[in-house]
Design a protein around this motif. Structure first.
Motif, PDB file in Angstrom:
ATOM      1  N   LEU A 150       0.840  -1.194   0.000  1.00 19.04           N
ATOM      2  CA  LEU A 150       0.000   0.000   0.000  1.00 19.04           C
ATOM      3  C   LEU A 150       0.877   1.246   0.000  1.00 19.04           C
ATOM      4  O   LEU A 150       1.733   1.409   0.873  1.00 19.04           O
ATOM      5  N   GLN A 151       0.663   2.115  -0.983  1.00 15.89           N
ATOM      6  CA  GLN A 151       1.393   3.377  -1.046  1.00 15.89           C
ATOM      7  C   GLN A 151       0.568   4.550  -0.548  1.00 15.89           C
ATOM      8  O   GLN A 151       1.086   5.485   0.047  1.00 15.89           O
ATOM      9  N   ASN A 152      -0.733   4.472  -0.772  1.00 14.14           N
ATOM     10  CA  ASN A 152      -1.617   5.564  -0.358  1.00 14.14           C
ATOM     11  C   ASN A 152      -3.039   5.029  -0.262  1.00 14.14           C
ATOM     12  O   ASN A 152      -3.419   4.106  -0.980  1.00 14.14           O
ATOM     13  N   ALA A 153      -3.815   5.601   0.635  1.00 15.63           N
ATOM     14  CA  ALA A 153      -5.230   5.246   0.761  1.00 15.63           C
ATOM     15  C   ALA A 153      -6.013   6.511   1.059  1.00 15.63           C
ATOM     16  O   ALA A 153      -5.642   7.279   1.953  1.00 15.63           O
ATOM     17  N   GLU A 154      -7.063   6.745   0.297  1.00 16.14           N
ATOM     18  CA  GLU A 154      -7.912   7.905   0.520  1.00 16.14           C
ATOM     19  C   GLU A 154      -9.369   7.484   0.519  1.00 16.14           C
ATOM     20  O   GLU A 154      -9.782   6.577  -0.202  1.00 16.14           O
ATOM     21  N   ILE A 155     -10.150   8.121   1.364  1.00 13.59           N
ATOM     22  CA  ILE A 155     -11.585   7.856   1.431  1.00 13.59           C
ATOM     23  C   ILE A 155     -12.265   8.655   0.324  1.00 13.59           C
ATOM     24  O   ILE A 155     -12.149   9.882   0.272  1.00 13.59           O
ATOM     25  N   ILE A 156     -12.983   7.965  -0.561  1.00 12.29           N
ATOM     26  CA  ILE A 156     -13.701   8.679  -1.618  1.00 12.29           C
ATOM     27  C   ILE A 156     -15.201   8.756  -1.340  1.00 12.29           C
ATOM     28  O   ILE A 156     -15.908   9.541  -1.971  1.00 12.29           O
ATOM     29  N   LEU A 157     -15.691   7.931  -0.408  1.00 10.74           N
ATOM     30  CA  LEU A 157     -17.086   8.024   0.014  1.00 10.74           C
ATOM     31  C   LEU A 157     -17.184   7.485   1.431  1.00 10.74           C
ATOM     32  O   LEU A 157     -16.666   6.411   1.726  1.00 10.74           O
ATOM     33  N   ASP A 158     -17.860   8.229   2.296  1.00  7.81           N
ATOM     34  CA  ASP A 158     -17.952   7.873   3.704  1.00  7.81           C
ATOM     35  C   ASP A 158     -19.400   7.990   4.170  1.00  7.81           C
ATOM     36  O   ASP A 158     -20.274   8.496   3.447  1.00  7.81           O
ATOM     37  N   LYS A 159     -19.622   7.498   5.370  1.00  6.39           N
ATOM     38  CA  LYS A 159     -20.912   7.601   6.063  1.00  6.39           C
ATOM     39  C   LYS A 159     -22.050   6.907   5.317  1.00  6.39           C
ATOM     40  O   LYS A 159     -23.189   7.382   5.290  1.00  6.39           O
ATOM     41  N   ILE A 160     -21.723   5.759   4.724  1.00  6.25           N
ATOM     42  CA  ILE A 160     -22.779   4.864   4.256  1.00  6.25           C
ATOM     43  C   ILE A 160     -23.287   4.122   5.488  1.00  6.25           C
ATOM     44  O   ILE A 160     -22.497   3.486   6.191  1.00  6.25           O
ATOM     45  N   PRO A 161     -24.564   4.199   5.809  1.00 10.26           N
ATOM     46  CA  PRO A 161     -25.059   3.543   7.032  1.00 10.26           C
ATOM     47  C   PRO A 161     -24.679   2.071   7.087  1.00 10.26           C
ATOM     48  O   PRO A 161     -24.774   1.346   6.085  1.00 10.26           O
ATOM     49  N   GLY A 162     -24.219   1.627   8.273  1.00 11.58           N
ATOM     50  CA  GLY A 162     -23.742   0.270   8.437  1.00 11.58           C
ATOM     51  C   GLY A 162     -24.679  -0.585   9.265  1.00 11.58           C
ATOM     52  O   GLY A 162     -25.623  -0.105   9.891  1.00 11.58           O
ATOM     53  N   SER A 163     -24.393  -1.881   9.265  1.00  9.56           N
ATOM     54  CA  SER A 163     -25.227  -2.861   9.953  1.00  9.56           C
ATOM     55  C   SER A 163     -24.349  -4.016  10.399  1.00  9.56           C
ATOM     56  O   SER A 163     -23.279  -4.255   9.828  1.00  9.56           O
ATOM     57  N   SER A 164     -24.797  -4.764  11.397  1.00  9.70           N
ATOM     58  CA  SER A 164     -24.090  -5.979  11.781  1.00  9.70           C
ATOM     59  C   SER A 164     -24.309  -7.113  10.785  1.00  9.70           C
ATOM     60  O   SER A 164     -23.516  -8.052  10.727  1.00  9.70           O
ATOM     61  N   PHE A 165     -25.393  -7.028   9.977  1.00 11.11           N
ATOM     62  CA  PHE A 165     -25.782  -8.177   9.169  1.00 11.11           C
ATOM     63  C   PHE A 165     -26.032  -7.885   7.691  1.00 11.11           C
ATOM     64  O   PHE A 165     -25.989  -8.814   6.892  1.00 11.11           O
ATOM     65  N   THR A 166     -26.296  -6.654   7.290  1.00 10.23           N
ATOM     66  CA  THR A 166     -26.722  -6.393   5.910  1.00 10.23           C
ATOM     67  C   THR A 166     -26.034  -5.150   5.357  1.00 10.23           C
ATOM     68  O   THR A 166     -26.663  -4.108   5.158  1.00 10.23           O
ATOM     69  N   ASN A 167     -24.747  -5.261   5.073  1.00 12.07           N
ATOM     70  CA  ASN A 167     -23.998  -4.120   4.546  1.00 12.07           C
ATOM     71  C   ASN A 167     -23.873  -4.100   3.026  1.00 12.07           C
ATOM     72  O   ASN A 167     -23.399  -3.121   2.472  1.00 12.07           O
ATOM     73  N   GLY A 168     -24.310  -5.175   2.361  1.00  7.73           N
ATOM     74  CA  GLY A 168     -24.027  -5.235   0.924  1.00  7.73           C
ATOM     75  C   GLY A 168     -22.523  -5.354   0.756  1.00  7.73           C
ATOM     76  O   GLY A 168     -21.895  -6.273   1.247  1.00  7.73           O
ATOM     77  N   GLY A 169     -21.932  -4.393   0.056  1.00 11.63           N
ATOM     78  CA  GLY A 169     -20.479  -4.307   0.018  1.00 11.63           C
ATOM     79  C   GLY A 169     -19.813  -4.713  -1.266  1.00 11.63           C
ATOM     80  O   GLY A 169     -18.609  -4.512  -1.424  1.00 11.63           O
ATOM     81  N   PHE A 170     -20.544  -5.300  -2.237  1.00 13.21           N
ATOM     82  CA  PHE A 170     -19.937  -5.578  -3.535  1.00 13.21           C
ATOM     83  C   PHE A 170     -19.766  -4.276  -4.302  1.00 13.21           C
ATOM     84  O   PHE A 170     -20.611  -3.386  -4.246  1.00 13.21           O
ATOM     85  N   LEU A 171     -18.659  -4.168  -5.035  1.00 15.69           N
ATOM     86  CA  LEU A 171     -18.464  -3.027  -5.911  1.00 15.69           C
ATOM     87  C   LEU A 171     -17.709  -3.486  -7.158  1.00 15.69           C
ATOM     88  O   LEU A 171     -16.841  -4.342  -7.085  1.00 15.69           O
ATOM     89  N   LYS A 172     -18.118  -2.916  -8.294  1.00 15.81           N
ATOM     90  CA  LYS A 172     -17.539  -3.278  -9.584  1.00 15.81           C
ATOM     91  C   LYS A 172     -17.521  -2.051 -10.491  1.00 15.81           C
ATOM     92  O   LYS A 172     -18.385  -1.172 -10.393  1.00 15.81           O
ATOM     93  N   PHE A 173     -16.559  -2.005 -11.391  1.00 14.65           N
ATOM     94  CA  PHE A 173     -16.591  -1.015 -12.464  1.00 14.65           C
ATOM     95  C   PHE A 173     -17.427  -1.563 -13.607  1.00 14.65           C
ATOM     96  O   PHE A 173     -17.271  -2.727 -14.017  1.00 14.65           O
ATOM     97  N   GLY A 174     -18.335  -0.723 -14.123  1.00 15.59           N
ATOM     98  CA  GLY A 174     -19.180  -1.108 -15.226  1.00 15.59           C
ATOM     99  C   GLY A 174     -18.524  -0.859 -16.568  1.00 15.59           C
ATOM    100  O   GLY A 174     -17.414  -0.314 -16.654  1.00 15.59           O
ATOM    101  N   PRO A 175     -19.190  -1.243 -17.661  1.00 16.27           N
ATOM    102  CA  PRO A 175     -18.667  -0.992 -19.003  1.00 16.27           C
ATOM    103  C   PRO A 175     -18.455   0.492 -19.287  1.00 16.27           C
ATOM    104  O   PRO A 175     -17.658   0.852 -20.159  1.00 16.27           O
ATOM    105  N   ASP A 176     -19.167   1.369 -18.548  1.00 12.49           N
ATOM    106  CA  ASP A 176     -19.013   2.817 -18.711  1.00 12.49           C
ATOM    107  C   ASP A 176     -17.871   3.377 -17.870  1.00 12.49           C
ATOM    108  O   ASP A 176     -17.685   4.592 -17.800  1.00 12.49           O
ATOM    109  N   GLU A 177     -17.112   2.487 -17.204  1.00 12.63           N
ATOM    110  CA  GLU A 177     -15.976   2.852 -16.351  1.00 12.63           C
ATOM    111  C   GLU A 177     -16.387   3.696 -15.149  1.00 12.63           C
ATOM    112  O   GLU A 177     -15.579   4.420 -14.577  1.00 12.63           O
TER     113      GLU A 177
END
Length: 363
Positions: free
Chosen positions: A138-165
């Protein structure tokens, strides 16, 4: 793709899978349950992973997130001893370090994105970090989005780049009693669409909003087909897991609706009752493996990697790989092979001495 398929009685699906697994025309000879053996079709690339959550593949490396905060690296078919990063997340059942995605220009900018649950006071939140790596560090880490409401059981959390980048993110609800998935001012229970720096794309469906679509309980895998159609797998509450065709600005009903019924919400393409716990999904686009159907789905509760055809329904659902326990994520590599992680150390499975594993399906 407008045909809705109700998938009833997972017992039927499991029986069907058993028949397929014994068929001499199976494309992959499967390892026996709890077997440590490998064959010409399935190889174990890494073992003893701890609660792995997601996979990302570049031209020369594989990255795996572990729930407790490590990003593991597999290079030259070898699990490196040192993790790329160790991040501090919340110690909750279904939170921590979850999804990972590589920038479309990763080979040049070395950007990777991760989804992390953390605790602040008495509150749980999620954030998205953009990490810059160099030589597996790791050379650098920056937060690009914060304060997404969290949960003990249902956070989702998958992320992908789409064909539109653009970066697409699935967020969960804070509780099954919460109506925040229906609130456009909340980031909970949504599919979000971001520029690669976390800013709002100009062509998002809601003005000045990261929300791409709404009404989700616990989004899991994401994928696009060759025509650019966008699909998301989602956990239901013990039943009514869904596969949805996602469209900009549409509402998928949670918590007002599950699967189908109300014309003001979008119907699910597939609805599983009881639950199979779908994980990673993809449309296979390579030519290394001869699948009958291109839609591939990992399943934790049903403990299978499946292929299926939306138009043909349940009769087309066949097992590709079984006998390895819970299957969390699946991705396609640049050479057309598939990479799969198991999820037997997540508190719901029955791990063997090698769990959890990263496997490669070669042909």
């Amino acid at each position: 793709m407008d045909k809705k398929i109700q998938v009833a009685a997972i017992v039927v699906a499991i029986v069907f899978s058993a028949l397929v697994l014994t068929s001499p025309t199976d494309p992959i000879p499967l390892p026996l349950p709890n077997s440590n053996s490998e064959n010409d079709f399935v190889t174990i690339l890494a073992k003893n992973l701890d609660k792995p959550r997601a996979i990302a593949v570049s031209n020369d490396r594989i990255f795996v997130t572990e729930k407790d905060g490590m990003i593991k690296v597999i290079q030259n078919n070898t699990l490196l001893e040192s993790p790329l990063a160790t991040l501090r997340g919340a110690d909750v059942f279904d939170g921590g370090l979850l999804g990972i995605a590589l920038h479309p220009n990763f080979s040049n900018n070395h950007y990777m994105y991760v989804f992390l649950t953390y605790e602040e006071g008495d509150n749980l939140w999620n954030k998205i970090l953009r990490i810059t790596e160099s030589e597996n560090k790791l050379q650098n880490a920056e937060i690009i989005l914060d304060k997404i409401p969290g949960s003990s059981f249902t956070n989702g959390g998958f992320l992908k780049f789409g064909p539109d980048e653009k970066l697409y993110v699935g967020t969960g609800t804070i509780s099954d009693a919460s109506h925040s998935p229906q609130d456009l001012d909340s980031l909970s229970g949504k599919i979000l669409r971001l520029n690669d720096d976390g800013t709002i794309p100009d062509d998002n469906p809601f003005p000045n909003s990261l929300v791409y679509s709404l009404g989700f309980r616990n989004p899991q895998g994401m994928t696009w087909d060759d025509n650019g159609n966008f699909f998301v797998a989602e956990f239901g509450p013990e039943k009514n897991d869904e596969i949805n065709l996602i469209q900009a600005g549409k509402n998928y009903g949670w918590p007002e609706e599950q699967c189908s019924g109300d014309k003001i919400f979008e119907d699910a393409l597939l609805c599983y009752d009881p639950s199979i716990e779908p994980g990673g999904i993809l449309f296979y686009s390579g030519d290394s493996i001869d699948f009958e159907s291109s839609f591939i789905m990992a399943s934790m509760r049903a403990a299978n990697l499946y292929q299926l055809d939306f138009e043909e329904g349940l009769s087309s659902q066949k097992s590709i790989l079984s006998g390895i326990g819970r299957v969390r994520d699946v991705v396609q590599g640049p050479d057309g092979s598939l990479y799969v992680i198991t999820s037997n150390t997540d508190g719901k499975g029955f791990p063997d001495s090698m769990d959890d594993k990263l496997l490669r399906i070669l042909k």
